[in-house]
Design a protein around this motif. Structure first.
Motif, mmCIF file in Angstrom:
data_model
loop_
_atom_site.group_PDB
_atom_site.id
_atom_site.type_symbol
_atom_site.label_atom_id
_atom_site.label_comp_id
_atom_site.label_asym_id
_atom_site.label_seq_id
_atom_site.Cartn_x
_atom_site.Cartn_y
_atom_site.Cartn_z
ATOM 1 N N VAL A 1 86.875 79.969 2.540
ATOM 2 C CA VAL A 1 85.971 79.846 3.686
ATOM 3 C C VAL A 1 86.677 80.023 5.030
ATOM 4 C CG1 VAL A 1 84.222 78.523 2.493
ATOM 5 C CG2 VAL A 1 86.126 77.308 3.560
ATOM 6 N N GLY A 2 87.750 79.302 5.277
ATOM 7 C CA GLY A 2 88.469 79.423 6.532
ATOM 8 C C GLY A 2 87.728 78.798 7.701
ATOM 9 N N LEU A 3 88.487 78.445 8.740
ATOM 10 C CA LEU A 3 87.933 77.891 9.974
ATOM 11 C C LEU A 3 88.729 78.434 11.146
ATOM 12 C CD1 LEU A 3 86.181 75.912 11.652
ATOM 13 C CD2 LEU A 3 87.877 74.142 11.154
ATOM 14 N N ALA A 4 88.021 78.933 12.149
ATOM 15 C CA ALA A 4 88.673 79.447 13.358
ATOM 16 C C ALA A 4 88.020 78.822 14.569
ATOM 17 C CB ALA A 4 88.551 80.966 13.427
ATOM 18 N N TRP A 5 88.843 78.556 15.576
ATOM 19 C CA TRP A 5 88.258 78.118 16.845
ATOM 20 C C TRP A 5 89.193 78.416 17.989
ATOM 21 C CZ3 TRP A 5 87.549 72.536 14.775
ATOM 22 C CH2 TRP A 5 88.783 71.925 14.562
ATOM 23 N N GLY A 6 88.620 78.399 19.176
ATOM 24 C CA GLY A 6 89.366 78.782 20.361
ATOM 25 C C GLY A 6 89.964 77.612 21.087
ATOM 26 N N ALA A 7 90.613 77.941 22.182
ATOM 27 C CA ALA A 7 91.344 76.946 22.955
ATOM 28 C C ALA A 7 90.387 75.997 23.673
ATOM 29 C CB ALA A 7 92.246 77.646 23.967
ATOM 30 N N ARG A 8 90.824 74.761 23.809
ATOM 31 C CA ARG A 8 90.059 73.748 24.528
ATOM 32 C C ARG A 8 90.017 74.078 26.024
ATOM 33 N NH1 ARG A 8 89.191 68.542 23.047
ATOM 34 N NH2 ARG A 8 90.682 68.786 21.325
ATOM 35 N N HIS A 9 88.892 73.794 26.658
ATOM 36 C CA HIS A 9 88.770 73.944 28.106
ATOM 37 C C HIS A 9 87.718 72.961 28.609
ATOM 38 C CE1 HIS A 9 84.927 76.028 27.638
ATOM 39 N NE2 HIS A 9 85.503 76.786 26.709
ATOM 40 N N GLY A 10 87.492 72.950 29.894
ATOM 41 C CA GLY A 10 86.586 71.957 30.466
ATOM 42 C C GLY A 10 85.243 72.493 30.892
ATOM 43 N N ALA A 11 84.874 73.688 30.447
ATOM 44 C CA ALA A 11 83.646 74.309 30.939
ATOM 45 C C ALA A 11 82.513 74.294 29.921
ATOM 46 C CB ALA A 11 83.936 75.748 31.367
ATOM 47 N N SER A 12 82.648 73.575 28.829
ATOM 48 C CA SER A 12 81.600 73.506 27.812
ATOM 49 C C SER A 12 80.788 72.222 27.986
ATOM 50 C CB SER A 12 82.226 73.529 26.418
ATOM 51 O OG SER A 12 83.120 72.433 26.262
ATOM 52 N N THR A 13 79.649 72.171 27.314
ATOM 53 C CA THR A 13 78.846 70.945 27.319
ATOM 54 C C THR A 13 78.436 70.608 25.896
ATOM 55 O OG1 THR A 13 76.793 72.183 27.679
ATOM 56 C CG2 THR A 13 77.935 71.346 29.631
ATOM 57 N N ALA A 14 78.530 69.328 25.568
ATOM 58 C CA ALA A 14 78.044 68.808 24.292
ATOM 59 C C ALA A 14 77.243 67.551 24.619
ATOM 60 C CB ALA A 14 79.202 68.486 23.355
ATOM 61 N N ILE A 15 75.944 67.651 24.497
ATOM 62 C CA ILE A 15 75.057 66.557 24.906
ATOM 63 C C ILE A 15 74.666 65.753 23.683
ATOM 64 C CG2 ILE A 15 72.866 65.989 25.994
ATOM 65 C CD1 ILE A 15 73.088 68.644 27.513
ATOM 66 N N ARG A 16 74.875 64.439 23.774
ATOM 67 C CA ARG A 16 74.540 63.540 22.672
ATOM 68 C C ARG A 16 73.033 63.424 22.544
ATOM 69 N NH1 ARG A 16 74.936 62.018 17.997
ATOM 70 N NH2 ARG A 16 75.260 59.853 17.419
ATOM 71 N N VAL A 17 72.505 63.710 21.331
ATOM 72 C CA VAL A 17 71.082 63.591 21.033
ATOM 73 C C VAL A 17 70.943 62.856 19.708
ATOM 74 C CG1 VAL A 17 70.464 65.677 22.325
ATOM 75 C CG2 VAL A 17 71.032 65.855 19.880
ATOM 76 N N ASP A 18 69.729 62.548 19.319
ATOM 77 C CA ASP A 18 69.507 61.850 18.054
ATOM 78 C C ASP A 18 70.052 62.685 16.894
ATOM 79 O OD1 ASP A 18 68.267 59.781 19.350
ATOM 80 O OD2 ASP A 18 66.215 60.469 18.916
ATOM 81 N N GLY A 19 70.936 62.090 16.131
ATOM 82 C CA GLY A 19 71.456 62.730 14.925
ATOM 83 C C GLY A 19 72.536 63.754 15.140
ATOM 84 N N GLY A 20 72.951 63.955 16.396
ATOM 85 C CA GLY A 20 73.989 64.937 16.613
ATOM 86 C C GLY A 20 74.197 65.296 18.067
ATOM 87 N N TYR A 21 74.396 66.596 18.328
ATOM 88 C CA TYR A 21 74.779 67.082 19.647
ATOM 89 C C TYR A 21 74.138 68.443 19.891
ATOM 90 C CZ TYR A 21 78.395 63.671 18.520
ATOM 91 O OH TYR A 21 79.053 62.531 18.129
ATOM 92 N N GLY B 138 78.656 76.745 25.231
ATOM 93 C CA GLY B 138 79.933 77.107 25.831
ATOM 94 C C GLY B 138 80.468 78.417 25.285
ATOM 95 N N THR B 139 81.535 78.862 25.898
ATOM 96 C CA THR B 139 82.253 80.057 25.475
ATOM 97 C C THR B 139 83.717 79.712 25.297
ATOM 98 O OG1 THR B 139 80.720 81.550 26.613
ATOM 99 C CG2 THR B 139 82.909 82.410 26.114
ATOM 100 N N TRP B 140 84.297 80.162 24.190
ATOM 101 C CA TRP B 140 85.690 79.876 23.872
ATOM 102 C C TRP B 140 86.392 81.181 23.506
ATOM 103 C CZ3 TRP B 140 81.523 77.018 22.613
ATOM 104 C CH2 TRP B 140 81.508 75.670 22.999
ATOM 105 N N SER B 141 87.691 81.216 23.721
ATOM 106 C CA SER B 141 88.486 82.400 23.418
ATOM 107 C C SER B 141 89.585 82.062 22.411
ATOM 108 C CB SER B 141 89.121 82.963 24.697
ATOM 109 O OG SER B 141 88.130 83.320 25.636
ATOM 110 N N PHE B 142 90.254 83.089 21.900
ATOM 111 C CA PHE B 142 91.405 82.967 21.004
ATOM 112 C C PHE B 142 91.049 82.363 19.649
ATOM 113 C CE2 PHE B 142 93.076 82.614 25.386
ATOM 114 C CZ PHE B 142 93.852 83.760 25.412
ATOM 115 N N ALA B 143 89.951 82.838 19.069
ATOM 116 C CA ALA B 143 89.540 82.342 17.743
ATOM 117 C C ALA B 143 90.292 83.110 16.660
ATOM 118 C CB ALA B 143 88.038 82.503 17.566
#
Length: 398
Positions: free
Chosen positions: A119-139, A143-148
């Motif tokens: 399966v594998g997993l890829a993700w990009g570098a952390r930055h401060g321009a994304s949003t993750a809003i807490r909602v019922d049961g999740g988020y 956002g946009t990320w680079s270097f995946a």
């Protein structure tokens, strides 16, 4: 999440992970040029990685993974990098990302996500321009990320983000601002093919975007938060940052060894235009090769000593800041020493080094690209120096 079956398994490997990695070297050598041209791994290489179970090296045994000692993982990554650095970069990135995420996810969710061998997993570098809003049961994640790195060969993508309440205030958990790693299917992201770079081209480290994507709680691990870690093995105690650092350092060491080997092979059979003697008979070249070998061997020995000591301390429950600092120093030092050896081998090869047909040019580009990674930045060494001196210090990337 619905109940799932036990993790699919391959036949138990008869060879160690480093031995399986070395067995892949001829294939990677044959496909290296095409990997570079395609800007992604070839299907044959991906299939061979899966067949050798190289994407579950650090995954918990409870999920069908191998949960290798860190030294075995480093040796396997180094062996792959000797043949192709992009493949090794992907193997390190995907293994650490998958394993540390799975260790902080509910068991059934982790099994459903990472239980299969390819399966594998890829993700990009952390930055401060994304949003993750807490909602019922999740988020709700945007956002946009680079270097995946390796994202073109991965079922899953991920992204790091701080969490906000619906009113925009920071969401708090465990007495601190909540910061999570969100895991979602690659098909849920919009991928931008923008990986046009100097080296490590085969990693296909594209940019990707999600907009208001719902991520359930089970797929949003706080992977390095002790209170949420489900797996207690030493690998997961060490944590993601130093695991990445150990693996990426191993990539650069494998690369440097291949370039040095190429320099040695060249010197055995070439006459320099600037000398009446063969390169092998030149005292300066003899001295340089010996010293480069010593530098690279010393960096590798330092890395492996600290990897073993850190793993042993994590196993014994005695892993502290002092020990983490030693591994941080070994990884950063090792990456920089390997870069210097790669540069020296490339320069020593003269005009041969610039030929596509020679073994230097592509690997030199890979080495220079790896040298620019965050894990190689000398600010880490300065942090260790402050720790040794006992002066005011900001601990990070430990």
């Amino acid at each position: 999440m619905d109940s799932v079956q036990p993790a699919p398994t391959l036949n138990a490997p008869t060879l160690s992970a480093p031995e399986r990695a070395r067995a892949l070297q001829p294939l990677l050598d044959r496909h290296g040029v095409e990997i570079d041209r395609r800007r992604e791994l070839t299907p044959d290489v991906v299939d061979s990685l899966i067949a050798q179970d190289m994407l579950r090296l650090l995954l918990p045994r409870s999920l069908g993974g191998q949960e290798l000692p860190l030294i075995d993982f480093c040796e396997a990554v180094e062996a792959i990098a000797w043949a192709d650095a992009s493949t090794a970069w992907f193997v390190n990135q995907s293994n650490v990302s998958s394993a540390t995420s799975a260790a902080a996810m509910p068991h059934e969710a982790a099994l459903a996500t990472f239980g299969s061998p390819g399966v594998g997993l890829a993700w990009g570098a952390r930055h401060g321009a994304s949003t993750a809003i807490r909602v019922d049961g999740g988020y709700r994640l945007s956002g946009t990320w680079s270097f995946a790195s390796g994202g073109r060969h991965s079922t899953w993508m991920g992204a790091h983000s701080a969490v906000q309440n619906p009113d925009g205030t920071p969401h708090m958990r465990h007495g601190r601002a909540d910061d999570r790693s969100f895991v979602f299917r690659r098909t849920d992201a919009r991928i931008v093919d923008d990986w046009f770079v100097l080296g490590l081209r085969g990693t296909g480290s594209d940019t990707y975007t999600v907009e208001d994507l719902f991520i359930p709680d089970a797929m949003a691990p706080a992977r390095d938060v002790l209170q949420e870690r489900r797996e207690t093995g030493p690998i997961y105690t060490i944590g993601s940052t130093l695991l990445y650092a150990s693996g990426f350092c191993s990539v650069t060491i494998g690369l440097a060894r291949r370039l040095l080997d190429a320099y040695i092979d060249l010197a055995r059979g070439k006459h320099s235009r600037a000398s009446i003697n063969s390169m092998a008979a030149n005292n300066a070249i003899q001295r340089e090769i010996a010293l480069l070998d010593a530098r690279l061997s010393a960096a590798r020995a330092f890395l492996h000593a600290e990897v073993r000591a850190t793993y042993d301390a994590a196993s014994a429950g005695t892993l502290d800041v002092d020990r983490r600092m030693r591994l941080r120093l070994a990884t950063t030092h090792g990456m920089n020493e390997a870069s210097d050896v790669s540069i020296a081998a490339y320069r020593a090869a003269g005009t041969t080094a610039i030929l596509d047909s020679a073994p230097f040019e592509r690997r030199f580009r890979d080495a220079m690209s790896a040298s620019q990674h965050l894990q190689a930045m000398l600010g880490h060494v300065e942090m260790v120096g402050r720790h040794i001196l006992g002066v005011e210090n900001k601990l990070q990337n430990l």
